[in-house]
Design a protein around this motif. Sequence first.
Motif, PDB file in Angstrom:
ATOM      1  N   SER A  77     -19.266  44.233   0.006  1.00 23.10           N
ATOM      2  CA  SER A  77     -18.153  44.819  -0.747  1.00 23.10           C
ATOM      3  C   SER A  77     -18.140  44.301  -2.180  1.00 23.10           C
ATOM      4  O   SER A  77     -18.002  45.076  -3.131  1.00 23.10           O
ATOM      5  N   SER A  80     -20.991  45.810  -4.143  1.00 27.96           N
ATOM      6  CA  SER A  80     -20.739  47.224  -4.432  1.00 27.96           C
ATOM      7  C   SER A  80     -19.738  47.387  -5.570  1.00 27.96           C
ATOM      8  O   SER A  80     -19.938  48.198  -6.478  1.00 27.96           O
ATOM      9  N   LEU A  81     -18.670  46.601  -5.529  1.00 23.90           N
ATOM     10  CA  LEU A  81     -17.673  46.683  -6.601  1.00 23.90           C
ATOM     11  C   LEU A  81     -18.244  46.211  -7.929  1.00 23.90           C
ATOM     12  O   LEU A  81     -17.946  46.781  -8.980  1.00 23.90           O
ATOM     13  N   GLU A  83     -21.396  46.470  -8.817  1.00 28.17           N
ATOM     14  CA  GLU A  83     -22.275  47.552  -9.278  1.00 28.17           C
ATOM     15  C   GLU A  83     -21.462  48.612 -10.022  1.00 28.17           C
ATOM     16  O   GLU A  83     -21.845  49.060 -11.109  1.00 28.17           O
ATOM     17  N   LEU A  84     -20.363  49.029  -9.420  1.00 24.19           N
ATOM     18  CA  LEU A  84     -19.513  50.025 -10.080  1.00 24.19           C
ATOM     19  C   LEU A  84     -18.880  49.456 -11.348  1.00 24.19           C
ATOM     20  O   LEU A  84     -18.738  50.161 -12.354  1.00 24.19           O
ATOM     21  N   ARG A 100     -20.278  59.086  -5.693  1.00 24.80           N
ATOM     22  CA  ARG A 100     -21.155  58.149  -6.389  1.00 24.80           C
ATOM     23  C   ARG A 100     -22.268  57.711  -5.451  1.00 24.80           C
ATOM     24  O   ARG A 100     -22.042  57.524  -4.264  1.00 24.80           O
ATOM     25  N   ASP A 102     -24.221  54.978  -6.545  1.00 26.03           N
ATOM     26  CA  ASP A 102     -24.612  53.720  -7.165  1.00 26.03           C
ATOM     27  C   ASP A 102     -23.788  52.527  -6.686  1.00 26.03           C
ATOM     28  O   ASP A 102     -23.730  51.504  -7.347  1.00 26.03           O
ATOM     29  N   ALA A 103     -23.181  52.647  -5.512  1.00 31.17           N
ATOM     30  CA  ALA A 103     -22.368  51.543  -4.998  1.00 31.17           C
ATOM     31  C   ALA A 103     -22.991  50.886  -3.768  1.00 31.17           C
ATOM     32  O   ALA A 103     -23.036  49.662  -3.682  1.00 31.17           O
ATOM     33  N   VAL A 140     -12.907  52.962  -2.831  1.00 32.22           N
ATOM     34  CA  VAL A 140     -14.313  53.319  -2.651  1.00 32.22           C
ATOM     35  C   VAL A 140     -14.471  53.612  -1.161  1.00 32.22           C
ATOM     36  O   VAL A 140     -14.450  52.701  -0.333  1.00 32.22           O
ATOM     37  N   TRP A 142     -16.497  54.846   2.011  1.00 32.35           N
ATOM     38  CA  TRP A 142     -17.879  54.927   2.470  1.00 32.35           C
ATOM     39  C   TRP A 142     -17.960  55.767   3.753  1.00 32.35           C
ATOM     40  O   TRP A 142     -16.988  55.887   4.490  1.00 32.35           O
TER      41      TRP A 142
END
Length: 182
Positions: A77, A80-81, A83-84, A100, A102-103, A140, A142
Amino acid sequence: MNQVGSLCRCILCHDYGDSGDRHPMELTTIRHVQQHGWGVTTIPEDDKGPGWAYTIGLWHTHRMPELAIFGLDVELSQMSLNELGDRASDGVALEAEQARDDAIKGYQVHLKSIDYRWYKAFFGRAIAFYRRPPIPFLQVVWPDRQGRFHWDSDNDAQLHRRQPQLWNRPDDHPAGVWTQDL
Protein backbone atom coordinates in the motif's frame (compact mmCIF):
# COMPACT_ATOMS: atom_id res chain seq x y z
CA MET A 1 4.85 31.86 1.06
CA ASN A 2 3.86 30.34 -2.29
CA GLN A 3 0.32 30.28 -3.67
CA VAL A 4 -0.31 26.77 -2.34
CA GLY A 5 0.84 27.77 1.13
CA SER A 6 -1.34 30.88 1.14
CA LEU A 7 -4.42 28.71 0.52
CA CYS A 8 -3.50 26.04 3.03
CA ARG A 9 -4.45 26.05 6.72
CA CYS A 10 -2.29 23.06 7.68
CA ILE A 11 0.08 23.05 10.63
CA LEU A 12 2.98 23.97 8.33
CA CYS A 13 1.27 27.00 6.77
CA HIS A 14 -0.54 28.43 9.78
CA ASP A 15 0.72 29.08 13.31
CA TYR A 16 -1.78 27.49 15.68
CA GLY A 17 0.41 28.26 18.68
CA ASP A 18 0.80 24.62 19.73
CA SER A 19 4.08 23.67 18.03
CA GLY A 20 5.73 22.77 21.35
CA ASP A 21 3.04 20.20 22.10
CA ARG A 22 3.39 18.08 18.96
CA HIS A 23 3.11 14.31 19.22
CA PRO A 24 6.16 12.40 17.88
CA MET A 25 4.06 10.90 15.05
CA GLU A 26 2.93 14.39 14.06
CA LEU A 27 6.56 15.51 13.99
CA THR A 28 7.39 12.56 11.72
CA THR A 29 4.57 13.56 9.36
CA ILE A 30 5.82 17.16 9.29
CA ARG A 31 9.36 15.99 8.51
CA HIS A 32 8.16 13.72 5.68
CA VAL A 33 6.05 16.48 4.13
CA GLN A 34 8.92 18.95 4.35
CA GLN A 35 11.48 16.52 2.91
CA HIS A 36 9.42 14.57 0.35
CA GLY A 37 6.22 16.55 -0.22
CA TRP A 38 4.02 13.97 1.52
CA GLY A 39 4.13 11.07 3.91
CA VAL A 40 2.22 7.80 4.09
CA THR A 41 0.47 6.76 7.28
CA THR A 42 -0.06 3.01 7.60
CA ILE A 43 -2.48 1.13 9.81
CA PRO A 44 -1.60 -2.57 9.87
CA GLU A 45 -4.13 -5.37 9.72
CA ASP A 46 -5.26 -6.62 13.12
CA ASP A 47 -7.95 -8.83 14.63
CA LYS A 48 -10.57 -6.16 13.87
CA GLY A 49 -9.92 -6.09 10.14
CA PRO A 50 -7.69 -5.33 7.17
CA GLY A 51 -5.08 -2.60 7.23
CA TRP A 52 -4.97 0.57 5.19
CA ALA A 53 -2.69 3.45 4.30
CA TYR A 54 -3.15 7.07 3.30
CA THR A 55 -1.12 10.07 2.30
CA ILE A 56 -0.70 13.34 4.13
CA GLY A 57 0.85 16.26 2.28
CA LEU A 58 -0.15 15.86 -1.37
CA TRP A 59 -2.77 18.57 -0.90
CA HIS A 60 -0.32 20.83 0.93
CA THR A 61 2.54 20.40 -1.54
CA HIS A 62 0.89 19.79 -4.91
CA ARG A 63 -2.79 20.72 -4.44
CA MET A 64 -3.59 17.11 -5.37
CA PRO A 65 -6.11 15.04 -3.42
CA GLU A 66 -4.81 12.86 -0.63
CA LEU A 67 -4.95 9.13 -1.41
CA ALA A 68 -6.06 6.09 0.59
CA ILE A 69 -5.85 2.38 -0.13
CA PHE A 70 -7.39 -0.42 1.92
CA GLY A 71 -7.00 -4.14 2.41
CA LEU A 72 -3.56 -4.82 0.97
CA ASP A 73 -0.30 -5.46 2.78
CA VAL A 74 0.72 -2.08 4.22
CA GLU A 75 4.14 -2.19 2.55
CA LEU A 76 2.52 -2.70 -0.87
CA SER A 77 0.00 0.00 0.00
CA GLN A 78 2.77 2.42 0.93
CA MET A 79 4.68 1.68 -2.28
CA SER A 80 1.52 2.14 -4.38
CA LEU A 81 0.67 5.47 -2.77
CA ASN A 82 4.23 6.68 -3.19
CA GLU A 83 4.14 5.72 -6.89
CA LEU A 84 1.01 7.80 -7.36
CA GLY A 85 2.53 10.59 -5.25
CA ASP A 86 5.59 10.58 -7.52
CA ARG A 87 3.29 10.98 -10.54
CA ALA A 88 1.53 13.89 -8.79
CA SER A 89 4.88 15.56 -8.10
CA ASP A 90 5.65 15.17 -11.82
CA GLY A 91 2.44 17.11 -12.55
CA VAL A 92 0.22 14.15 -13.49
CA ALA A 93 -3.27 14.87 -12.18
CA LEU A 94 -4.94 12.63 -9.62
CA GLU A 95 -8.67 12.81 -10.25
CA ALA A 96 -11.82 10.94 -9.31
CA GLU A 97 -12.96 8.28 -11.76
CA GLN A 98 -9.49 7.84 -13.24
CA ALA A 99 -8.30 4.38 -14.17
CA ARG A 100 -4.58 4.07 -13.45
CA ASP A 101 -2.01 1.41 -14.26
CA ASP A 102 0.87 2.98 -12.35
CA ALA A 103 0.00 2.04 -8.77
CA ILE A 104 0.07 -1.78 -8.54
CA LYS A 105 2.19 -3.68 -11.04
CA GLY A 106 0.05 -5.81 -13.32
CA TYR A 107 -3.27 -4.35 -12.18
CA GLN A 108 -5.37 -1.37 -13.05
CA VAL A 109 -6.81 0.64 -10.17
CA HIS A 110 -9.57 3.23 -10.08
CA LEU A 111 -9.55 6.47 -8.11
CA LYS A 112 -12.87 7.24 -6.42
CA SER A 113 -13.85 10.31 -4.37
CA ILE A 114 -14.24 9.51 -0.69
CA ASP A 115 -17.35 10.88 0.99
CA TYR A 116 -16.20 13.29 3.72
CA ARG A 117 -18.41 11.54 6.30
CA TRP A 118 -15.77 8.76 6.45
CA TYR A 119 -12.85 11.06 7.26
CA LYS A 120 -13.11 10.97 11.05
CA ALA A 121 -13.21 7.16 11.09
CA PHE A 122 -10.12 6.65 8.90
CA PHE A 123 -8.00 9.80 8.50
CA GLY A 124 -7.43 11.25 11.96
CA ARG A 125 -3.79 12.17 11.37
CA ALA A 126 -4.70 14.02 8.18
CA ILE A 127 -7.41 15.95 10.01
CA ALA A 128 -4.88 16.87 12.71
CA PHE A 129 -2.38 18.01 10.05
CA TYR A 130 -4.80 20.08 7.97
CA ARG A 131 -6.96 21.26 10.87
CA ARG A 132 -9.65 22.22 8.43
CA PRO A 133 -11.39 19.31 6.76
CA PRO A 134 -12.70 18.39 4.43
CA ILE A 135 -9.72 18.21 2.14
CA PRO A 136 -10.14 16.02 -0.93
CA PHE A 137 -9.41 12.31 -0.55
CA LEU A 138 -9.46 9.66 -3.26
CA GLN A 139 -9.70 5.93 -2.64
CA VAL A 140 -7.35 3.78 -4.71
CA VAL A 141 -9.66 0.87 -5.51
CA TRP A 142 -7.97 -2.35 -6.60
CA PRO A 143 -9.54 -5.31 -8.40
CA ASP A 144 -9.68 -9.02 -7.64
CA ARG A 145 -7.18 -11.35 -9.33
CA GLN A 146 -9.35 -11.47 -12.46
CA GLY A 147 -9.37 -7.67 -12.74
CA ARG A 148 -12.97 -7.25 -11.51
CA PHE A 149 -13.97 -4.37 -9.22
CA HIS A 150 -16.73 -3.90 -6.63
CA TRP A 151 -19.12 -2.72 -9.31
CA ASP A 152 -18.44 -5.63 -11.71
CA SER A 153 -20.58 -8.75 -11.66
CA ASP A 154 -19.06 -11.99 -10.39
CA ASN A 155 -16.30 -10.25 -8.45
CA ASP A 156 -14.50 -12.04 -5.64
CA ALA A 157 -16.44 -11.60 -2.38
CA GLN A 158 -13.14 -10.83 -0.61
CA LEU A 159 -13.13 -7.41 -2.33
CA HIS A 160 -16.00 -6.33 -0.09
CA ARG A 161 -14.32 -7.61 3.06
CA ARG A 162 -10.83 -6.34 2.23
CA GLN A 163 -11.69 -2.82 1.05
CA PRO A 164 -14.57 -0.48 1.83
CA GLN A 165 -16.64 1.47 -0.64
CA LEU A 166 -15.94 4.93 0.73
CA TRP A 167 -17.36 6.63 -2.33
CA ASN A 168 -20.73 5.72 -0.80
CA ARG A 169 -22.20 7.56 2.15
CA PRO A 170 -21.77 5.62 5.41
CA ASP A 171 -25.54 5.06 5.58
CA ASP A 172 -25.44 3.49 2.11
CA HIS A 173 -22.42 1.25 2.75
CA PRO A 174 -23.04 -2.47 3.24
CA ALA A 175 -22.68 -3.51 6.90
CA GLY A 176 -19.40 -5.17 7.75
CA VAL A 177 -15.94 -4.68 9.18
CA TRP A 178 -15.68 -1.14 7.78
CA THR A 179 -18.91 0.07 9.37
CA GLN A 180 -18.78 -1.67 12.77
CA ASP A 181 -17.26 1.31 14.62
CA LEU A 182 -19.39 4.03 13.05
